[in-house]
Design a protein around this motif. Structure first.
Motif, PDB file in Angstrom:
ATOM      1  N   CYS A  37     -19.639  48.307  64.204  1.00  0.00           N
ATOM      2  CA  CYS A  37     -20.557  49.257  65.062  1.00  0.00           C
ATOM      3  C   CYS A  37     -19.615  50.256  65.659  1.00  0.00           C
ATOM      4  O   CYS A  37     -20.219  51.293  65.600  1.00  0.00           O
ATOM      5  CB  CYS A  37     -21.147  48.179  66.245  1.00  0.00           C
ATOM      6  N   LEU A  38     -18.403  50.320  65.932  1.00  0.00           N
ATOM      7  CA  LEU A  38     -17.728  51.172  66.448  1.00  0.00           C
ATOM      8  C   LEU A  38     -17.394  52.257  65.314  1.00  0.00           C
ATOM      9  O   LEU A  38     -17.722  53.384  65.531  1.00  0.00           O
ATOM     10  CB  LEU A  38     -16.147  50.702  66.589  1.00  0.00           C
ATOM     11  N   HIS A  39     -17.184  51.869  64.225  1.00  0.00           N
ATOM     12  CA  HIS A  39     -17.272  53.004  63.154  1.00  0.00           C
ATOM     13  C   HIS A  39     -18.442  53.642  62.936  1.00  0.00           C
ATOM     14  O   HIS A  39     -18.527  54.749  62.912  1.00  0.00           O
ATOM     15  CB  HIS A  39     -16.459  52.210  61.696  1.00  0.00           C
ATOM     16  N   THR A  40     -19.454  52.847  62.828  1.00  0.00           N
ATOM     17  CA  THR A  40     -20.747  53.642  62.631  1.00  0.00           C
ATOM     18  C   THR A  40     -21.185  54.392  63.815  1.00  0.00           C
ATOM     19  O   THR A  40     -21.750  55.425  63.521  1.00  0.00           O
ATOM     20  CB  THR A  40     -21.913  52.320  62.541  1.00  0.00           C
ATOM     21  N   ARG A  41     -20.799  54.103  65.070  1.00  0.00           N
ATOM     22  CA  ARG A  41     -21.246  54.933  66.100  1.00  0.00           C
ATOM     23  C   ARG A  41     -20.475  56.171  66.058  1.00  0.00           C
ATOM     24  O   ARG A  41     -20.980  57.453  66.347  1.00  0.00           O
ATOM     25  CB  ARG A  41     -20.846  54.279  67.262  1.00  0.00           C
ATOM     26  N   VAL A  42     -19.226  56.089  65.630  1.00  0.00           N
ATOM     27  CA  VAL A  42     -18.151  57.519  65.158  1.00  0.00           C
ATOM     28  C   VAL A  42     -18.895  58.314  64.373  1.00  0.00           C
ATOM     29  O   VAL A  42     -19.140  59.576  64.455  1.00  0.00           O
ATOM     30  CB  VAL A  42     -16.818  57.077  64.915  1.00  0.00           C
ATOM     31  N   LEU A  43     -19.485  57.916  63.261  1.00  0.00           N
ATOM     32  CA  LEU A  43     -20.063  58.679  62.142  1.00  0.00           C
ATOM     33  C   LEU A  43     -21.375  59.324  62.841  1.00  0.00           C
ATOM     34  O   LEU A  43     -21.706  60.250  62.297  1.00  0.00           O
ATOM     35  CB  LEU A  43     -20.280  57.814  60.892  1.00  0.00           C
ATOM     36  N   GLU A  44     -22.019  58.585  63.480  1.00  0.00           N
ATOM     37  CA  GLU A  44     -23.341  58.961  64.071  1.00  0.00           C
ATOM     38  C   GLU A  44     -22.943  60.221  64.886  1.00  0.00           C
ATOM     39  O   GLU A  44     -23.731  61.272  64.851  1.00  0.00           O
ATOM     40  CB  GLU A  44     -24.168  57.992  65.035  1.00  0.00           C
ATOM     41  N   LYS A  66      -8.113  66.366  67.041  1.00  0.00           N
ATOM     42  CA  LYS A  66      -8.727  66.226  68.536  1.00  0.00           C
ATOM     43  C   LYS A  66     -10.264  66.003  68.796  1.00  0.00           C
ATOM     44  O   LYS A  66     -10.589  65.325  69.464  1.00  0.00           O
ATOM     45  CB  LYS A  66      -8.464  67.678  69.258  1.00  0.00           C
ATOM     46  N   ASN A  67     -10.928  66.565  67.951  1.00  0.00           N
ATOM     47  CA  ASN A  67     -12.426  66.448  67.605  1.00  0.00           C
ATOM     48  C   ASN A  67     -12.678  64.931  67.432  1.00  0.00           C
ATOM     49  O   ASN A  67     -13.507  64.424  68.285  1.00  0.00           O
ATOM     50  CB  ASN A  67     -13.151  67.245  66.815  1.00  0.00           C
ATOM     51  N   ILE A  68     -11.834  64.272  66.328  1.00  0.00           N
ATOM     52  CA  ILE A  68     -12.242  63.017  66.188  1.00  0.00           C
ATOM     53  C   ILE A  68     -11.682  62.113  67.312  1.00  0.00           C
ATOM     54  O   ILE A  68     -12.275  61.006  67.647  1.00  0.00           O
ATOM     55  CB  ILE A  68     -11.509  62.539  64.931  1.00  0.00           C
ATOM     56  N   TRP A  89     -13.867  59.244  69.301  1.00  0.00           N
ATOM     57  CA  TRP A  89     -13.332  58.097  69.378  1.00  0.00           C
ATOM     58  C   TRP A  89     -13.397  57.633  71.052  1.00  0.00           C
ATOM     59  O   TRP A  89     -13.780  56.465  71.314  1.00  0.00           O
ATOM     60  CB  TRP A  89     -11.933  57.696  68.850  1.00  0.00           C
ATOM     61  N   GLU A  90     -12.757  58.190  71.963  1.00  0.00           N
ATOM     62  CA  GLU A  90     -12.517  57.961  73.093  1.00  0.00           C
ATOM     63  C   GLU A  90     -13.816  57.735  74.021  1.00  0.00           C
ATOM     64  O   GLU A  90     -13.970  56.973  74.741  1.00  0.00           O
ATOM     65  CB  GLU A  90     -11.678  59.010  73.879  1.00  0.00           C
ATOM     66  N   SER A  91     -14.753  58.680  73.476  1.00  0.00           N
ATOM     67  CA  SER A  91     -16.060  58.523  74.180  1.00  0.00           C
ATOM     68  C   SER A  91     -16.994  57.272  73.894  1.00  0.00           C
ATOM     69  O   SER A  91     -17.690  56.773  74.362  1.00  0.00           O
ATOM     70  CB  SER A  91     -17.124  59.888  73.747  1.00  0.00           C
ATOM     71  N   VAL A  92     -16.928  56.905  72.336  1.00  0.00           N
ATOM     72  CA  VAL A  92     -17.391  55.624  71.776  1.00  0.00           C
ATOM     73  C   VAL A  92     -16.653  54.448  72.763  1.00  0.00           C
ATOM     74  O   VAL A  92     -17.675  53.482  72.843  1.00  0.00           O
ATOM     75  CB  VAL A  92     -17.102  55.779  70.180  1.00  0.00           C
ATOM     76  N   LEU A  93     -15.412  54.403  72.653  1.00  0.00           N
ATOM     77  CA  LEU A  93     -14.755  53.182  73.397  1.00  0.00           C
ATOM     78  C   LEU A  93     -15.265  53.041  74.888  1.00  0.00           C
ATOM     79  O   LEU A  93     -15.653  52.194  75.374  1.00  0.00           O
ATOM     80  CB  LEU A  93     -13.305  53.346  73.560  1.00  0.00           C
ATOM     81  N   GLU A  94     -15.541  54.522  75.602  1.00  0.00           N
ATOM     82  CA  GLU A  94     -16.018  54.268  77.085  1.00  0.00           C
ATOM     83  C   GLU A  94     -17.435  53.721  76.884  1.00  0.00           C
ATOM     84  O   GLU A  94     -17.772  53.159  77.700  1.00  0.00           O
ATOM     85  CB  GLU A  94     -15.925  55.666  77.616  1.00  0.00           C
ATOM     86  N   GLU A  95     -18.263  54.288  76.101  1.00  0.00           N
ATOM     87  CA  GLU A  95     -19.672  53.730  75.950  1.00  0.00           C
ATOM     88  C   GLU A  95     -19.747  52.310  75.637  1.00  0.00           C
ATOM     89  O   GLU A  95     -20.664  51.745  76.225  1.00  0.00           O
ATOM     90  CB  GLU A  95     -20.096  54.363  74.609  1.00  0.00           C
ATOM     91  N   PHE A  96     -18.958  51.741  75.179  1.00  0.00           N
ATOM     92  CA  PHE A  96     -18.823  50.318  74.673  1.00  0.00           C
ATOM     93  C   PHE A  96     -18.085  49.543  75.712  1.00  0.00           C
ATOM     94  O   PHE A  96     -18.127  48.194  75.705  1.00  0.00           O
ATOM     95  CB  PHE A  96     -18.282  50.015  73.290  1.00  0.00           C
ATOM     96  N   GLY A  97     -17.373  50.257  76.591  1.00  0.00           N
ATOM     97  CA  GLY A  97     -16.785  49.479  77.829  1.00  0.00           C
ATOM     98  C   GLY A  97     -15.467  48.947  77.252  1.00  0.00           C
ATOM     99  O   GLY A  97     -14.889  48.072  77.747  1.00  0.00           O
ATOM    100  N   LEU A  98     -14.712  49.574  76.186  1.00  0.00           N
ATOM    101  CA  LEU A  98     -13.655  49.054  75.666  1.00  0.00           C
ATOM    102  C   LEU A  98     -12.378  50.115  75.765  1.00  0.00           C
ATOM    103  O   LEU A  98     -12.424  51.179  76.099  1.00  0.00           O
ATOM    104  CB  LEU A  98     -13.798  49.168  73.830  1.00  0.00           C
ATOM    105  N   GLN A  99     -11.113  49.388  75.658  1.00  0.00           N
ATOM    106  CA  GLN A  99     -10.084  50.271  75.761  1.00  0.00           C
ATOM    107  C   GLN A  99      -9.035  50.259  74.473  1.00  0.00           C
ATOM    108  O   GLN A  99      -9.331  49.154  73.419  1.00  0.00           O
ATOM    109  CB  GLN A  99      -9.082  49.703  76.905  1.00  0.00           C
TER     110      GLN A  99
END
Length: 206
Positions: A78-85, A108-110, A114-124
Motif C-alpha cells: 500500500c505504501l508503494h501504491t500510495r507513492v505512485l498515486e 527531493k521530490n520523491i 515518501w515522508e508525506s505518505v509515512l506521515e499519512e499512515f502514521g509510520l516512521q
C-alpha cells in the motif's frame, strides 16, 4: 619609535595567534563532524544488526508468522501504491518499493512524497526498516492470509506481538502495521502485487 615597533610586534603576534586559533577551531570542527558521521554510521549499523538478530530470533509458529507477514506485506504494498498515486509521472521509474527507497535519497521530490505518505499512515523510517527486515527474513517461506482467515486463527494479534516480540523497534513497527491495516487504510494486496513483492524490498543486510 621603539615603543611603536614593540606594539606592532605584539599586534602581529596576536594576529598570528588568532589565525592559529581559527585554524585549530576549523580543524576541531572538521574532526567533530567526521566523528559524528562515523558515530552515526556505527550506530546505524549496530541498530540494523540488532534488528536482524531480533527478527531471526522470533519464536512464532508458521501460522503466526503467516499472519504477521500478511499485515506487513499489505502495508508495504500500500505504501508503494500510495507513492505512485502521488507521483503519476514517475510510475515507470518507480516500479518497486525498493526503487522508491533508493531514489528518495537523492531525489527531493520523491523524498518529500515518501515522508508525506509515512506521515499519512502514521509510520516512521524505523518502522519501515523493521517491516522490510521482517519481509526479507520470512518472505520466501511465509504465506499471505486474508483478513477473515487471520481473524479465525488469532483474535488479538496485538497482544501476541507485545508478548512475543522483545525488541522495541521491531515491536513498534509490527504494532503500527497492525494499526494501519485495522484502521482500514490498507486494501488487501492483489495477486499482481503479491507476485512482485520480492522485488519491492532492497536487502538491508548490506
Amino acid at each position: 619609535m621603539g615603543l611603536l615597533s614593540w606594539e606592532d610586534e605584539v599586534d602581529n603576534k596576536l594576529q598570528a595567534l588568532e589565525t592559529k586559533f581559527e585554524e585549530l577551531d576549523l580543524a576541531k570542527d572538521n574532526l567533530t563532524e567526521k566523528f559524528e558521521y562515523h558515530s552515526k554510521t556505527l550506530a546505524s549499523q549496530a541498530a540494523q544488526d540488532e534488528m536482524w538478530t531480533a527478527v531471526l530470533a522470533l519464536k512464532f509458529t508458521s501460522m503466526e508468522l503467516n499472519i504477521l507477514y500478511s499485515y506487513v506485506v499489505e502495508v508495504l504494498v500500500c505504501l508503494h501504491t500510495r507513492v505512485l498515486e502521488k507521483l503519476p509521472d514517475l510510475v515507470r521509474g518507480l516500479p518497486t518499493l525498493a526503487s522508491v527507497l533508493r531514489r528518495k535519497v537523492k531525489n527531493k521530490n520523491i523524498r518529500v512524497v515518501w515522508e508525506s505518505v509515512l506521515e499519512e499512515f502514521g509510520l516512521q523510517d524505523g518502522d519501515i526498516t523493521a517491516l522490510c527486515t521482517f519481509f526479507i527474513a520470512y518472505g520466501n517461506k511465509a504465506e499471505h492470509y486474508p483478513a477473515k482467515v487471520r481473524q479465525m486463527y488469532i483474535k488479538d494479534v496485538t497482544r501476541m506481538i507485545t508478548n512475543m516480540v522483545k525488541n522495541q523497534a521491531l515491536q513498534d513497527g509490527l504494532l503500527r502495521a497492525i494499526q494501519v491495516v485495522e484502521k482500514g487504510k490498507v486494501v488487501m494486496a492483489s495477486k499482481e502485487h503479491k507476485s512482485s513483492l520480492k522485488e519491492l524490498i532492497p536487502s538491508l543486510k548490506n
